[in-house]
Design a protein around this motif. Sequence first.
Motif, PDB file in Angstrom:
ATOM      1  N   HIS A   2       0.829  -1.203   0.000  1.00 56.34           N
ATOM      2  CA  HIS A   2       0.000   0.000   0.000  1.00 56.34           C
ATOM      3  C   HIS A   2       0.868   1.259   0.000  1.00 56.34           C
ATOM      4  CE1 HIS A   2      -3.629  -2.219   0.265  1.00 56.34           C
ATOM      5  NE2 HIS A   2      -3.512  -2.569   1.539  1.00 56.34           N
ATOM      6  N   MET A   3       1.947   1.192   0.749  1.00 58.43           N
ATOM      7  CA  MET A   3       2.868   2.336   0.825  1.00 58.43           C
ATOM      8  C   MET A   3       3.489   2.614  -0.543  1.00 58.43           C
ATOM      9  SD  MET A   3       4.090   4.444   3.131  1.00 58.43           S
ATOM     10  CE  MET A   3       5.424   5.624   3.281  1.00 58.43           C
ATOM     11  N   ARG A   4       3.890   1.565  -1.220  1.00 54.87           N
ATOM     12  CA  ARG A   4       4.459   1.739  -2.560  1.00 54.87           C
ATOM     13  C   ARG A   4       3.449   2.376  -3.500  1.00 54.87           C
ATOM     14  NH1 ARG A   4       9.263  -0.999  -3.049  1.00 54.87           N
ATOM     15  NH2 ARG A   4       9.606  -2.766  -1.646  1.00 54.87           N
ATOM     16  N   ALA A   5       2.197   1.949  -3.411  1.00 59.40           N
ATOM     17  CA  ALA A   5       1.164   2.490  -4.293  1.00 59.40           C
ATOM     18  C   ALA A   5       0.927   3.973  -4.017  1.00 59.40           C
ATOM     19  CB  ALA A   5      -0.132   1.708  -4.111  1.00 59.40           C
ATOM     20  N   ALA A   6       0.896   4.362  -2.746  1.00 58.33           N
ATOM     21  CA  ALA A   6       0.697   5.768  -2.393  1.00 58.33           C
ATOM     22  C   ALA A   6       1.867   6.617  -2.874  1.00 58.33           C
ATOM     23  CB  ALA A   6       0.512   5.905  -0.883  1.00 58.33           C
ATOM     24  N   CYS A   7       3.070   6.115  -2.687  1.00 56.32           N
ATOM     25  CA  CYS A   7       4.254   6.873  -3.101  1.00 56.32           C
ATOM     26  C   CYS A   7       4.357   6.964  -4.620  1.00 56.32           C
ATOM     27  CB  CYS A   7       5.518   6.225  -2.519  1.00 56.32           C
ATOM     28  SG  CYS A   7       5.705   6.458  -0.737  1.00 56.32           S
ATOM     29  N   GLU A   8       3.990   5.888  -5.300  1.00 60.19           N
ATOM     30  CA  GLU A   8       4.012   5.909  -6.770  1.00 60.19           C
ATOM     31  C   GLU A   8       3.018   6.928  -7.307  1.00 60.19           C
ATOM     32  OE1 GLU A   8       2.794   5.015 -10.802  1.00 60.19           O
ATOM     33  OE2 GLU A   8       1.548   4.637  -9.039  1.00 60.19           O
ATOM     34  N   LEU A   9       1.845   6.999  -6.685  1.00 63.22           N
ATOM     35  CA  LEU A   9       0.852   7.985  -7.105  1.00 63.22           C
ATOM     36  C   LEU A   9       1.352   9.397  -6.835  1.00 63.22           C
ATOM     37  CD1 LEU A   9      -1.930   8.872  -8.113  1.00 63.22           C
ATOM     38  CD2 LEU A   9      -2.802   8.502  -5.780  1.00 63.22           C
ATOM     39  N   ALA A  10       1.923   9.620  -5.658  1.00 63.64           N
ATOM     40  CA  ALA A  10       2.449  10.948  -5.331  1.00 63.64           C
ATOM     41  C   ALA A  10       3.504  11.387  -6.342  1.00 63.64           C
ATOM     42  CB  ALA A  10       3.035  10.949  -3.920  1.00 63.64           C
ATOM     43  N   ALA A  11       4.361  10.464  -6.738  1.00 59.08           N
ATOM     44  CA  ALA A  11       5.402  10.784  -7.712  1.00 59.08           C
ATOM     45  C   ALA A  11       4.804  11.154  -9.069  1.00 59.08           C
ATOM     46  CB  ALA A  11       6.360   9.607  -7.858  1.00 59.08           C
ATOM     47  N   ARG A  12       3.782  10.412  -9.501  1.00 60.56           N
ATOM     48  CA  ARG A  12       3.139  10.727 -10.788  1.00 60.56           C
ATOM     49  C   ARG A  12       2.424  12.075 -10.747  1.00 60.56           C
ATOM     50  NH1 ARG A  12      -0.938   8.105 -12.272  1.00 60.56           N
ATOM     51  NH2 ARG A  12      -1.282   6.592 -10.585  1.00 60.56           N
ATOM     52  N   VAL A  13       1.775  12.357  -9.614  1.00 61.86           N
ATOM     53  CA  VAL A  13       1.088  13.638  -9.473  1.00 61.86           C
ATOM     54  C   VAL A  13       2.093  14.782  -9.501  1.00 61.86           C
ATOM     55  CG1 VAL A  13      -0.278  15.075  -7.922  1.00 61.86           C
ATOM     56  CG2 VAL A  13      -0.876  12.663  -8.226  1.00 61.86           C
ATOM     57  N   LEU A  14       3.203  14.620  -8.814  1.00 64.06           N
ATOM     58  CA  LEU A  14       4.226  15.670  -8.800  1.00 64.06           C
ATOM     59  C   LEU A  14       4.791  15.889 -10.202  1.00 64.06           C
ATOM     60  CD1 LEU A  14       5.998  17.646  -7.189  1.00 64.06           C
ATOM     61  CD2 LEU A  14       7.603  15.750  -6.810  1.00 64.06           C
ATOM     62  N   ASP A  15       5.047  14.813 -10.912  1.00 60.55           N
ATOM     63  CA  ASP A  15       5.563  14.925 -12.272  1.00 60.55           C
ATOM     64  C   ASP A  15       4.576  15.681 -13.162  1.00 60.55           C
ATOM     65  OD1 ASP A  15       7.655  14.106 -14.236  1.00 60.55           O
ATOM     66  OD2 ASP A  15       5.969  13.063 -15.155  1.00 60.55           O
ATOM     67  N   TYR A  16       3.294  15.377 -13.012  1.00 59.50           N
ATOM     68  CA  TYR A  16       2.263  16.083 -13.780  1.00 59.50           C
ATOM     69  C   TYR A  16       2.197  17.553 -13.385  1.00 59.50           C
ATOM     70  CZ  TYR A  16      -2.436  17.727 -14.978  1.00 59.50           C
ATOM     71  OH  TYR A  16      -3.490  18.478 -15.433  1.00 59.50           O
ATOM     72  N   ALA A  17       2.267  17.834 -12.101  1.00 58.36           N
ATOM     73  CA  ALA A  17       2.227  19.226 -11.640  1.00 58.36           C
ATOM     74  C   ALA A  17       3.363  20.032 -12.251  1.00 58.36           C
ATOM     75  CB  ALA A  17       2.295  19.270 -10.116  1.00 58.36           C
ATOM     76  N   GLY A  18       4.523  19.400 -12.388  1.00 61.36           N
ATOM     77  CA  GLY A  18       5.664  20.103 -12.967  1.00 61.36           C
ATOM     78  C   GLY A  18       5.442  20.518 -14.408  1.00 61.36           C
ATOM     79  N   THR A  19       4.635  19.759 -15.153  1.00 60.38           N
ATOM     80  CA  THR A  19       4.356  20.113 -16.548  1.00 60.38           C
ATOM     81  C   THR A  19       3.477  21.360 -16.652  1.00 60.38           C
ATOM     82  OG1 THR A  19       2.337  18.764 -16.753  1.00 60.38           O
ATOM     83  CG2 THR A  19       4.442  17.663 -17.162  1.00 60.38           C
ATOM     84  N   LEU A  20       2.839  21.743 -15.555  1.00 57.34           N
ATOM     85  CA  LEU A  20       1.963  22.915 -15.555  1.00 57.34           C
ATOM     86  C   LEU A  20       2.714  24.207 -15.270  1.00 57.34           C
ATOM     87  CD1 LEU A  20      -0.970  21.394 -13.455  1.00 57.34           C
ATOM     88  CD2 LEU A  20      -0.720  21.429 -15.941  1.00 57.34           C
ATOM     89  N   VAL A  21       3.957  24.087 -14.844  1.00 58.14           N
ATOM     90  CA  VAL A  21       4.727  25.269 -14.449  1.00 58.14           C
ATOM     91  C   VAL A  21       5.159  26.053 -15.683  1.00 58.14           C
ATOM     92  CG1 VAL A  21       6.844  26.066 -13.337  1.00 58.14           C
ATOM     93  CG2 VAL A  21       5.517  24.220 -12.303  1.00 58.14           C
ATOM     94  N   ARG A  22       4.660  27.255 -15.807  1.00 59.91           N
ATOM     95  CA  ARG A  22       5.047  28.163 -16.885  1.00 59.91           C
ATOM     96  C   ARG A  22       4.570  29.569 -16.503  1.00 59.91           C
ATOM     97  NH1 ARG A  22       0.673  25.204 -18.686  1.00 59.91           N
ATOM     98  NH2 ARG A  22      -1.197  26.416 -19.226  1.00 59.91           N
ATOM     99  N   PRO A  23       5.158  30.596 -17.107  1.00 56.89           N
ATOM    100  CA  PRO A  23       4.733  31.965 -16.801  1.00 56.89           C
ATOM    101  C   PRO A  23       3.246  32.167 -17.059  1.00 56.89           C
ATOM    102  CG  PRO A  23       6.811  31.992 -17.987  1.00 56.89           C
ATOM    103  CD  PRO A  23       6.330  30.573 -18.022  1.00 56.89           C
ATOM    104  N   SER A  24       2.592  32.906 -16.190  1.00 58.52           N
ATOM    105  CA  SER A  24       1.178  33.300 -16.223  1.00 58.52           C
ATOM    106  C   SER A  24       0.245  32.299 -15.545  1.00 58.52           C
ATOM    107  CB  SER A  24       0.668  33.581 -17.639  1.00 58.52           C
ATOM    108  OG  SER A  24       0.355  32.395 -18.327  1.00 58.52           O
TER     109      SER A  24
END
Length: 365
Positions: free
Chosen positions: A130-152
């Motif tokens: 369960h811990m691995r699944a939670a951490c894997e999801l957190a990592a994917r969410v963070l990676d996706y959040a990073g794609t949103l970073v841009r000016p404006s």
Amino acid sequence: MAFGFSLSRTVSSSFHWEALSSPLSSPNLLIGTPLNTSPPSLSGKHFHFGKRFVVFSKRISGLEEAMRIRRERELRTSTTSKKGPPLRRGKVSPRLPVPDHIPKPPYVGSPLLPEISSEYQIPDFEGLAHMRAACELAARVLDYAGTLVRPSVTTNEIDKAVHQMIIDAGAYPSPLGYGLFPKSVCTSVNECMCHGIPDSRQLQDGDIINIDVTVYLNGYHGDTSKTFLCGNVNDALKRLVKVTEECLNKGIAVCKDGALFRKIGKRISEHAEKYGYGVVDRFVGHGVGTVFHSEPLIFHHRNDRPGSMVEGQTFTIEPILTLGSTDSVTWEDYWTTLTADGLPAAQFEHTILITRTGAEILTKC
């Protein structure tokens, strides 16, 4: 959530609005001036903060050397670093809803921060899955959040996207409702050390932003963060971000069953000092699992904290480095914490599992 708890180096046996520590029993610890940052809901509590000093003479030279390096660094950065426009608070929108069918951590609905558990978190076979699944999801969410970073783009837009991705996965965004934190992710821009609350401020070309994601899935928390570059970032900030990530990796590299916790802070400080950066000592890593925050508390600066790692433990390492002073100020929202001199800071975080011969990074994407 890299809630590297505010300890201001040492904490007494009652909890601050960001942390609870084990009672201090060593006669070699000195308690200093209280920190004047406790929220209304906890105003009846009494907190003591101060510095850890080891009185054995054989260690004084090392502490003096660290202090000398810090003084030289702060003198150098104060004369060579330039501050950008100060970070201003934007409008914070209402908290987003979470569907009723998604299980919520026990602290949701309470205005008080839960106590930090004194128990190390060592999941069993099923728990580790369960811990691995939670951490894997957190990592994917963070990676996706990073794609949103841009000016404006606003940090509020990032929060909304992260929130939706987490609940779509059947998980709960751990920061939401933790001690009245109003959002699903922390977004810390430029001089914000940590715990930045997403708002209406638009990211600017040249900003850096730490995005801190924690998810609660199947009864376990997965916790990770990363500092992203927004647009055309200058070389000084790129170097700060790069070295901060290197410090995280060097801290992880010393971890294994039986290793001393203090080796993490030593290795991180050694690397940061090569570049003249400060290592923030007010915020620390923590055990994580079924409980959001527990022992062991992980100090990222040079320290003499006792204790050794145990195979099967899960905890975070999350150093914050600064271009200038490591002193901080906290806004009236009781969360957003900035460098006192307005110079930038960067942070990286992973949740790791201690093994017999090393450490496994659970939040590696």
